[in-house]
Enzyme design. Structure first.
Site, PDB file in Angstrom:
ATOM      1  N   TYR A  98     -17.116  35.436  -7.226  1.00 59.75           N
ATOM      2  CA  TYR A  98     -18.038  36.300  -6.486  1.00 59.75           C
ATOM      3  C   TYR A  98     -18.562  37.417  -7.381  1.00 59.75           C
ATOM      4  O   TYR A  98     -19.692  37.895  -7.192  1.00 59.75           O
ATOM      5  CB  TYR A  98     -17.361  36.877  -5.243  1.00 59.75           C
ATOM      6  CG  TYR A  98     -17.230  35.874  -4.120  1.00 59.75           C
ATOM      7  CD1 TYR A  98     -18.267  35.678  -3.216  1.00 59.75           C
ATOM      8  CD2 TYR A  98     -16.081  35.104  -3.979  1.00 59.75           C
ATOM      9  CE1 TYR A  98     -18.167  34.750  -2.198  1.00 59.75           C
ATOM     10  CE2 TYR A  98     -15.962  34.178  -2.964  1.00 59.75           C
ATOM     11  CZ  TYR A  98     -16.999  33.998  -2.071  1.00 59.75           C
ATOM     12  OH  TYR A  98     -16.902  33.076  -1.065  1.00 59.75           O
ATOM     13  N   GLU A 153     -11.318  32.713   3.064  1.00 56.40           N
ATOM     14  CA  GLU A 153     -10.897  31.623   2.183  1.00 56.40           C
ATOM     15  C   GLU A 153      -9.429  31.750   1.798  1.00 56.40           C
ATOM     16  O   GLU A 153      -8.714  30.744   1.699  1.00 56.40           O
ATOM     17  CB  GLU A 153     -11.799  31.594   0.944  1.00 56.40           C
ATOM     18  CG  GLU A 153     -13.212  31.115   1.263  1.00 56.40           C
ATOM     19  CD  GLU A 153     -14.267  31.599   0.286  1.00 56.40           C
ATOM     20  OE1 GLU A 153     -13.913  31.933  -0.868  1.00 56.40           O
ATOM     21  OE2 GLU A 153     -15.447  31.649   0.677  1.00 56.40           O
ATOM     22  N   GLN A 220     -18.233  16.166  -0.419  1.00 57.93           N
ATOM     23  CA  GLN A 220     -17.355  16.219   0.749  1.00 57.93           C
ATOM     24  C   GLN A 220     -17.562  14.999   1.645  1.00 57.93           C
ATOM     25  O   GLN A 220     -18.700  14.560   1.855  1.00 57.93           O
ATOM     26  CB  GLN A 220     -17.624  17.501   1.556  1.00 57.93           C
ATOM     27  CG  GLN A 220     -16.979  18.732   0.989  1.00 57.93           C
ATOM     28  CD  GLN A 220     -17.974  19.774   0.515  1.00 57.93           C
ATOM     29  OE1 GLN A 220     -19.157  19.682   0.769  1.00 57.93           O
ATOM     30  NE2 GLN A 220     -17.479  20.773  -0.194  1.00 57.93           N
ATOM     31  N   THR A 289     -18.853   9.450  11.156  1.00 59.61           N
ATOM     32  CA  THR A 289     -17.482   9.500  10.644  1.00 59.61           C
ATOM     33  C   THR A 289     -16.619  10.571  11.316  1.00 59.61           C
ATOM     34  O   THR A 289     -15.495  10.263  11.732  1.00 59.61           O
ATOM     35  CB  THR A 289     -17.468   9.661   9.110  1.00 59.61           C
ATOM     36  OG1 THR A 289     -18.321  10.744   8.735  1.00 59.61           O
ATOM     37  CG2 THR A 289     -17.954   8.384   8.450  1.00 59.61           C
TER      38      THR A 289
END
Length: 409
Positions: A98, A153, A220, A289
């Protein structure tokens, strides 16, 4: 949250920043990758960068966050932040990165707004001028967003028992199934023999592969296996076009039983909460999915309330996991599947030919809806659900790739 002084400065300059945000983010990525080429090689999706999609997503998130702070200075858009944090966590983004983003983003802002800031006709300053006060206000906006993401996070990593930046684990491919001409399901087991990490249906993992040029690109994929299984499975659609999908093409061409693969811990905020509400699971293409995983959970837990399953695809042969989609729906106490195909088989109902149209589909009061598929599909389904009385807060979605819907309600 945002100080009164900064709120006024951001409000005054938001139109100018908003008008220039596309140029700012483009310049930001140019500076970032020039200084840190490894980020483009090993972290950012090169296909999305080439198509400009990541730039659009970043611009949308910055504009949405700043607008929210100005309109609601005492609140924080946690839903938006949570979605971004899950993506970052699955990629192994660290707090230190960051600082790197801040350096190059604010250099880009100064460069673009400084270039655009010309004196007005009476010698007064342009409202887009980057003064020290304006720079300080936008710096406050950035760190409010960044620090919130860093905290979320960190919590997500703690829940998974992993360290920031070290989300990866070696898995072994134990099976592969060709679902359609361009979709394959891969089944994996932890290479170290330890238990597979828990996940919630609807979540995804990041998969990292080394490409021929040495880049370690990440994508992903939603998990489709049952949460209690020792195996994990995900289905990959081969992406073709301009450009072709680097990772999906690599997996289809090279990944076979016995191969090893680096896979992250599971993340993602599109998950079913335990409830007795009627549900609607709508998908298109490979977006089925996460819905298949949700259906498996509902069948395993004996869900009794109505479940409406909606899916749109080019044809039955192109419908990934079609048999599972139908069979799991049939296991539920009160469920119906509605499949639309643009090129159906003979005998397929004419009312289910073409694109998804919910006009004739009953949607019970109090329904919670979950959507996954191309953005135009989800926009259309959301509009139809709102017209049927489904509350906006009860419509949830997942996007494969940069979230270009992030700045919207």
């Amino acid at each position: 949250m945002l100080s009164e002084k900064s709120t006024a400065a951001v409000r005054a300059t938001l139109p100018a920043v908003g008008a220039a945000i596309g140029t700012i983010t483009e310049r930001f990525y140019e500076r970032l990758f020039e200084a840190h080429p490894a980020l483009l090689r090993d972290l950012f999706n090169r296909g999305n960068q080439a198509a400009g999609l990541q730039k659009q997503a970043l611009a949308g998130s910055i504009a949405a966050f700043a607008t929210h702070l100005v309109d609601h200075p005492d609140e924080r858009p946690d839903a938006m932040l949570g979605r971004i944090a899950h993506k970052h966590a699955s990629l192994g983004v660290t707090a230190e990165q960051y600082e790197v983003v801040h350096e190059h983003l604010f250099a880009a802002i100064a460069e673009v707004l400084g270039r655009a800031a010309a004196p007005g006709p009476n010698g007064d300053e342009s409202p887009g001028r980057l003064t020290p006060e304006t720079a300080g206000a936008w710096d406050e906006v950035y760190w409010l967003m960044a620090n919130a993401l860093i905290a979320i996070e960190a919590r997500l990593h703690a829940e998974q028992g992993v360290l920031a930046g070290d989300v990866w684990r070696a898995w072994t491919v134990v099976g592969r199934t060709e679902e359609t001409a361009d979709c394959a399901t891969f089944r994996l087991r932890p290479a170290d023999g330890a238990p597979a990490p828990a996940f919630r249906p609807g979540q995804y993992v990041s998969v990292q592969v080394e490409l021929p040029d040495g880049a370690r690109q990440i994508r992903q994929y939603s998990l489709t296996s049952a949460p209690g299984s020792e195996l994990r499975s995900f289905t990959v659609k081969r992406v073709t076009g301009a450009p072709d999908g680097e990772v999906s093409g690599h997996l289809h061409a090279h990944l076979r039983e016995g191969d090893s693969l680096r896979v992250s811990a599971p993340y993602g905020d599109l998950v079913l909460d335990a409830c007795d509400a009627p549900l609607l699971l709508a998908s298109a293409g490979i977006g089925c999915t996460p819905m298949v995983a949700m259906l498996e959970q509902l069948a395993a837990t004996g869900h009794r309330s109505p479940v409406t399953v909606v899916h749109g695809d080019r044809s039955p042969a192109a419908h990934p996991l079609r048999a599972d989609h139908a069979a799991l729906t049939a296991k539920l106490h009160d469920a119906a599947a509605h499949f639309w195909y643009e090129d159906p088989e003979p005998g397929h109902p004419a009312s289910r030919t073409g694109r998804v149209d919910l006009a004739s589909v009953p949607v019970p009061s109090g329904t919670r809806a979950y959507l996954c598929g191309p953005l135009p599909f989800m926009r259309a389904v959301r509009t139809q659900l709102l017209a049927k009385g489904v509350a906006a807060a009860d419509i949830h979605y997942e996007v494969f790739g940069p979230d270009l819907w992030l700045a919207q309600d």
